[in-house]
Motif scaffolding. Structure first.
Motif, PDB file in Angstrom:
ATOM      1  N   ALA A 175       0.832  -1.208   0.000  1.00  0.00           N
ATOM      2  CA  ALA A 175       0.000   0.000   0.000  1.00  0.00           C
ATOM      3  C   ALA A 175       0.868   1.261   0.000  1.00  0.00           C
ATOM      4  O   ALA A 175       0.565   2.242  -0.689  1.00  0.00           O
ATOM      5  N   ASP A 176       1.989   1.229   0.757  1.00  0.00           N
ATOM      6  CA  ASP A 176       2.837   2.425   0.809  1.00  0.00           C
ATOM      7  C   ASP A 176       3.520   2.680  -0.535  1.00  0.00           C
ATOM      8  O   ASP A 176       3.738   3.828  -0.929  1.00  0.00           O
ATOM      9  N   VAL A 177       3.830   1.602  -1.266  1.00  0.00           N
ATOM     10  CA  VAL A 177       4.480   1.779  -2.574  1.00  0.00           C
ATOM     11  C   VAL A 177       3.484   2.370  -3.580  1.00  0.00           C
ATOM     12  O   VAL A 177       3.844   3.230  -4.393  1.00  0.00           O
ATOM     13  N   LEU A 178       2.218   1.944  -3.483  1.00  0.00           N
ATOM     14  CA  LEU A 178       1.195   2.540  -4.362  1.00  0.00           C
ATOM     15  C   LEU A 178       1.133   4.054  -4.148  1.00  0.00           C
ATOM     16  O   LEU A 178       1.084   4.833  -5.096  1.00  0.00           O
ATOM     17  N   VAL A 179       1.166   4.444  -2.863  1.00  0.00           N
ATOM     18  CA  VAL A 179       1.067   5.884  -2.557  1.00  0.00           C
ATOM     19  C   VAL A 179       2.350   6.594  -2.994  1.00  0.00           C
ATOM     20  O   VAL A 179       2.304   7.687  -3.571  1.00  0.00           O
ATOM     21  N   GLU A 180       3.512   5.939  -2.776  1.00  0.00           N
ATOM     22  CA  GLU A 180       4.775   6.575  -3.193  1.00  0.00           C
ATOM     23  C   GLU A 180       4.826   6.761  -4.707  1.00  0.00           C
ATOM     24  O   GLU A 180       5.299   7.788  -5.203  1.00  0.00           O
ATOM     25  N   ASP A 181       4.331   5.768  -5.448  1.00  0.00           N
ATOM     26  CA  ASP A 181       4.311   5.897  -6.917  1.00  0.00           C
ATOM     27  C   ASP A 181       3.385   7.033  -7.339  1.00  0.00           C
ATOM     28  O   ASP A 181       3.650   7.755  -8.302  1.00  0.00           O
ATOM     29  N   HIS A 182       2.281   7.181  -6.591  1.00  0.00           N
ATOM     30  CA  HIS A 182       1.339   8.268  -6.862  1.00  0.00           C
ATOM     31  C   HIS A 182       2.031   9.619  -6.620  1.00  0.00           C
ATOM     32  O   HIS A 182       1.910  10.549  -7.429  1.00  0.00           O
ATOM     33  N   LEU A 183       2.821   9.691  -5.526  1.00  0.00           N
ATOM     34  CA  LEU A 183       3.564  10.928  -5.233  1.00  0.00           C
ATOM     35  C   LEU A 183       4.587  11.219  -6.336  1.00  0.00           C
ATOM     36  O   LEU A 183       4.768  12.370  -6.742  1.00  0.00           O
ATOM     37  N   ALA A 184       5.218  10.148  -6.827  1.00  0.00           N
ATOM     38  CA  ALA A 184       6.226  10.345  -7.883  1.00  0.00           C
ATOM     39  C   ALA A 184       5.574  10.937  -9.135  1.00  0.00           C
ATOM     40  O   ALA A 184       6.183  11.746  -9.840  1.00  0.00           O
ATOM     41  N   GLU A 216       5.233  14.530  -8.672  1.00  0.00           N
ATOM     42  CA  GLU A 216       6.559  15.145  -8.837  1.00  0.00           C
ATOM     43  C   GLU A 216       6.884  15.357 -10.313  1.00  0.00           C
ATOM     44  O   GLU A 216       7.456  16.377 -10.698  1.00  0.00           O
ATOM     45  N   VAL A 217       6.498  14.385 -11.126  1.00  0.00           N
ATOM     46  CA  VAL A 217       6.735  14.517 -12.581  1.00  0.00           C
ATOM     47  C   VAL A 217       5.957  15.727 -13.116  1.00  0.00           C
ATOM     48  O   VAL A 217       6.473  16.494 -13.942  1.00  0.00           O
ATOM     49  N   LYS A 218       4.725  15.914 -12.598  1.00  0.00           N
ATOM     50  CA  LYS A 218       3.919  17.065 -13.053  1.00  0.00           C
ATOM     51  C   LYS A 218       4.635  18.370 -12.711  1.00  0.00           C
ATOM     52  O   LYS A 218       4.641  19.314 -13.501  1.00  0.00           O
ATOM     53  N   ILE A 219       5.239  18.414 -11.502  1.00  0.00           N
ATOM     54  CA  ILE A 219       5.966  19.627 -11.094  1.00  0.00           C
ATOM     55  C   ILE A 219       7.129  19.869 -12.066  1.00  0.00           C
ATOM     56  O   ILE A 219       7.316  20.983 -12.560  1.00  0.00           O
ATOM     57  N   SER A 220       7.892  18.800 -12.361  1.00  0.00           N
ATOM     58  CA  SER A 220       9.041  18.959 -13.273  1.00  0.00           C
ATOM     59  C   SER A 220       8.574  19.472 -14.621  1.00  0.00           C
ATOM     60  O   SER A 220       9.233  20.318 -15.229  1.00  0.00           O
ATOM     61  N   LYS A 221       7.432  18.964 -15.092  1.00  0.00           N
ATOM     62  CA  LYS A 221       6.935  19.389 -16.408  1.00  0.00           C
ATOM     63  C   LYS A 221       6.598  20.877 -16.413  1.00  0.00           C
ATOM     64  O   LYS A 221       6.912  21.592 -17.361  1.00  0.00           O
ATOM     65  N   GLU A 222       5.957  21.339 -15.307  1.00  0.00           N
ATOM     66  CA  GLU A 222       5.612  22.769 -15.201  1.00  0.00           C
ATOM     67  C   GLU A 222       6.887  23.610 -15.270  1.00  0.00           C
ATOM     68  O   GLU A 222       6.930  24.634 -15.948  1.00  0.00           O
ATOM     69  N   ILE A 223       7.931  23.145 -14.559  1.00  0.00           N
ATOM     70  CA  ILE A 223       9.185  23.917 -14.509  1.00  0.00           C
ATOM     71  C   ILE A 223       9.853  23.924 -15.890  1.00  0.00           C
ATOM     72  O   ILE A 223      10.311  24.968 -16.361  1.00  0.00           O
ATOM     73  N   THR A 224       9.873  22.768 -16.557  1.00  0.00           N
ATOM     74  CA  THR A 224      10.498  22.700 -17.891  1.00  0.00           C
ATOM     75  C   THR A 224       9.757  23.622 -18.865  1.00  0.00           C
ATOM     76  O   THR A 224      10.373  24.339 -19.654  1.00  0.00           O
ATOM     77  N   LYS A 225       8.410  23.582 -18.781  1.00  0.00           N
ATOM     78  CA  LYS A 225       7.605  24.416 -19.695  1.00  0.00           C
ATOM     79  C   LYS A 225       7.926  25.901 -19.477  1.00  0.00           C
ATOM     80  O   LYS A 225       8.155  26.649 -20.418  1.00  0.00           O
ATOM     81  N   ALA A 226       7.982  26.275 -18.183  1.00  0.00           N
ATOM     82  CA  ALA A 226       8.230  27.682 -17.849  1.00  0.00           C
ATOM     83  C   ALA A 226       9.635  28.092 -18.263  1.00  0.00           C
ATOM     84  O   ALA A 226       9.860  29.211 -18.734  1.00  0.00           O
ATOM     85  N   LYS A 237      -0.207  19.413  -1.920  1.00  0.00           N
ATOM     86  CA  LYS A 237      -0.926  18.130  -2.025  1.00  0.00           C
ATOM     87  C   LYS A 237       0.006  16.984  -1.614  1.00  0.00           C
ATOM     88  O   LYS A 237      -0.367  16.106  -0.827  1.00  0.00           O
ATOM     89  N   MET A 238       1.263  17.035  -2.124  1.00  0.00           N
ATOM     90  CA  MET A 238       2.222  15.972  -1.780  1.00  0.00           C
ATOM     91  C   MET A 238       2.470  15.926  -0.281  1.00  0.00           C
ATOM     92  O   MET A 238       2.498  14.852   0.322  1.00  0.00           O
ATOM     93  N   ALA A 239       2.660  17.105   0.304  1.00  0.00           N
ATOM     94  CA  ALA A 239       2.949  17.165   1.747  1.00  0.00           C
ATOM     95  C   ALA A 239       1.780  16.581   2.546  1.00  0.00           C
ATOM     96  O   ALA A 239       1.978  15.841   3.527  1.00  0.00           O
ATOM     97  N   ALA A 240       0.546  16.893   2.099  1.00  0.00           N
ATOM     98  CA  ALA A 240      -0.626  16.400   2.838  1.00  0.00           C
ATOM     99  C   ALA A 240      -0.719  14.870   2.721  1.00  0.00           C
ATOM    100  O   ALA A 240      -1.006  14.174   3.713  1.00  0.00           O
TER     101      ALA A 240
END
Ligand code: GAP
Length: 505
Positions: A101-110, A113-123, A149-152
């Motif tokens: 269960a924790d790995v499912l959540v960690e993969d979801h967090l990852a 994180e990819v979405k954040i990287s994409k926003e930064i690359t786009k900008a 959201k990640m922190a929560a």
């Protein structure tokens, strides 16, 4: 090539060239258990030696031991593994697949994180040279939203794990709309805890067989020997005890090749320190271990620290060194401040004192421990993934080359006669005989020379020595470099020295 394809290529290359085989393959294999082949065993041994040398040989105050896999069953009661060494598991009712269960959540967090990287690359593309990535990450509402959201999610998972609130753990997975990675379904069972230790029986039934465990970490073999080593080695704090050995875990989800296995090897070191100094040593070993990884010459960007969300039952601080595998950044090594938990527990359960007499303060106390623990198989996988390259050459052809760090390469030197005739094989064999006590050599005379070079590139041999007709005339041979493919001609009289120098570069 995408990362998935890259990883598949690494796995098939590992099999094709005798690095890693599925265990009991003729019986269709055993899940999450692997065998190391003729080249894999060499690479693995070289990793072990590199670690042992830097941890034991290079430190006056660290010694190495080799303790048994089987230990008295009370060891595991004392260490907390019987009661607390478990992972939260969850099944998907539709696909019938089981997950941590924790790995499912960690993969979801990852994924966030990819979405954040994409926003930064786009900008970065939009704003050009004046772009300040750090400032953008701190102020852009979308990125800030993702981070919150990640922190929560992290905080909620931490609470669920610490308070064993498995019902809310399931609810977290439902609230985050996490789907089965295989079938995409959200039809989940409840989350339950699953102990990871393998057990077996020692002694015959008639004698009264005892349940014993296959050790899930090598560390306990060090703890129970702490006093033996301290007294017989006359060790003074701070000092370390290291060992390399097998560990066994009945992993719920065994995926990603040799990344998560049920039988694997650890290279661990327990560093015993005066209470109160453990945080200094924790930082020291975090730095040292990262330096060790960097010393292999792989880009530093492939490594990062990750502080644990949930501390193990024995730790008051813990961080992972993560490696950027083709499937993302994942744990390669753990550095843990284990307090005096283990030694105190063994004192309590054995009734024996495991204390240190401090000659400076004349006090007796139980030392604190800082642990470094790196998975040998995960190191192996990191090295393979980093090294595997499919290169386009100037003439339009391709080659697969394993750019393994030189000191880890299974063979250091290949020796080849240009042809199988006219005395060239005999000369080449003579060279092998002269070199083999200093270098791991492979003699190869089959196929055209170009194919033989490719074969050596594919197994990561840094240097190839070729014997040709000129060798018979003037005693010179060529040395070919795996990475540059450049060749130089040297006299046989100086060959050993030139090879040493080339391998040290
Ligand atoms: N003594 C501490 C300890 O065992 P851990 O974080 O559970 O800590 C240490 O394991 C290292 O062992 C990990 O960083 C990882 O490299 C390796 N490891 C753990 N479980 C593994 C598995 N199932 N397969 C391969 N390597 C594993």
């Amino acid at each position: 090539m995408n990362q998935d394809d890259q990883f598949k290529n690494v796995i098939s290359h590992a099999k094709e060239y005798g690095f890693v085989f599925q265990s009991s393959e003729i019986y269709d294999g055993l899940s999450a258990v692997y065998d190391y082949g003729q080249l894999g065993a060499e690479l693995k041994n070289n990793i072990k030696q590199y670690w042992w040398k830097s941890m034991v040989q290079m430190h006056e105050n660290i010694v190495g031991i080799d303790s048994a896999i089987f230990m008295h069953p009370t060891t595991w009661k004392a260490s907390g593994h019987v009661d607390a060494f478990s992972d939260p598991l969850i099944d998907n009712k539709d696909s019938k697949k089981r997950y941590r269960a924790d790995v499912l959540v960690e993969d979801h967090l990852a994924k966030i994180e990819v979405k954040i990287s994409k926003e930064i690359t786009k900008a970065a593309k939009r704003f050009g040279e004046s772009f300040d990535a750090e400032m953008f990450a701190q102020t852009n509402p979308r990125v800030v939203g993702y981070k919150e959201k990640m922190a929560a999610i992290e905080a909620r998972m931490k609470r669920c794990l610490e308070e064993e609130d498995l019902a809310d753990f399931k609810q977290l997975i439902i609230d985050e709309e996490i789907v089965d990675p295989v079938g995409g379904s959200r039809n989940w069972t409840d989350v339950r805890q699953f102990n990871l230790m393998f057990s077996t029986e020692m002694g015959s039934v008639a004698e009264g067989a005892n349940t014993i465990y296959l050790r899930p970490e090598t560390a306990q073999g060090i703890f129970v020997n702490y006093l033996n080593v301290q007294k017989t080695g006359r060790m003074k704090l701070p000092f370390g005890i290291a060992q390399i050995g097998k560990a066994f875990r009945n992993e719920i989800v065994a995926r990603q090749f040799i990344f998560r296995m049920r039988e694997f090897e650890q290279m661990e070191m327990q560093f015993f320190v005066k209470p109160g100094t453990e945080m200094e040593w924790y930082q020291h070993w975090k730095d040292e271990r990262m330096k060790w990884h960097h010393s292999l010459g792989i880009s530093k960007d492939n490594y990062r620290f990750h502080d644990h969300i949930k501390l193990a039952h024995y730790a008051n601080a813990a961080a992972d060194i993560e490696y950027n595998y083709p499937f993302g950044f994942k744990e390669l090594e753990g550095i843990h401040s284990r307090t005096d938990f283990d030694l105190k527990q063994h004192e309590k359960h054995s009734g024996k004192k495991l204390q240190y007499f401090d000659p400076e303060t004349h006090e007796h106390y139980v030392p604190y421990v800082v642990e470094t623990s790196v998975g040998l198989d995960r190191m192996f996988l990191a090295m393979l993934c980093h090294s595997y390259n499919n290169e386009k050459l100037e003439d339009g052809s391709e080659r697969i080359v394993l750019r393994l760090p030189v000191n880890l390469a299974p063979y250091k030197v290949a020796v080849m006669p240009l042809t199988k005739k006219e005395g060239l094989p005999e000369k080449a064999r003579e060279i092998v005989d002269n070199l083999k006590s200093d270098f791991m050599c492979q003699y190869d005379e089959k196929d055209a020379i170009g194919r033989r070079y490719r074969r050596q590139d594919a197994i990561g041999t840094p240097l190839a020595v070729t014997v040709d007709h000129q060798t018979l005339e003037d005693g010179t041979v060529t040395i070919r470099d795996r990475d540059t493919m450049k060749q130089e001609r040297v006299h046989m009289n100086v060959l050993g020295g030139r090879l040493f120098a080339a391998l040290r570069k």
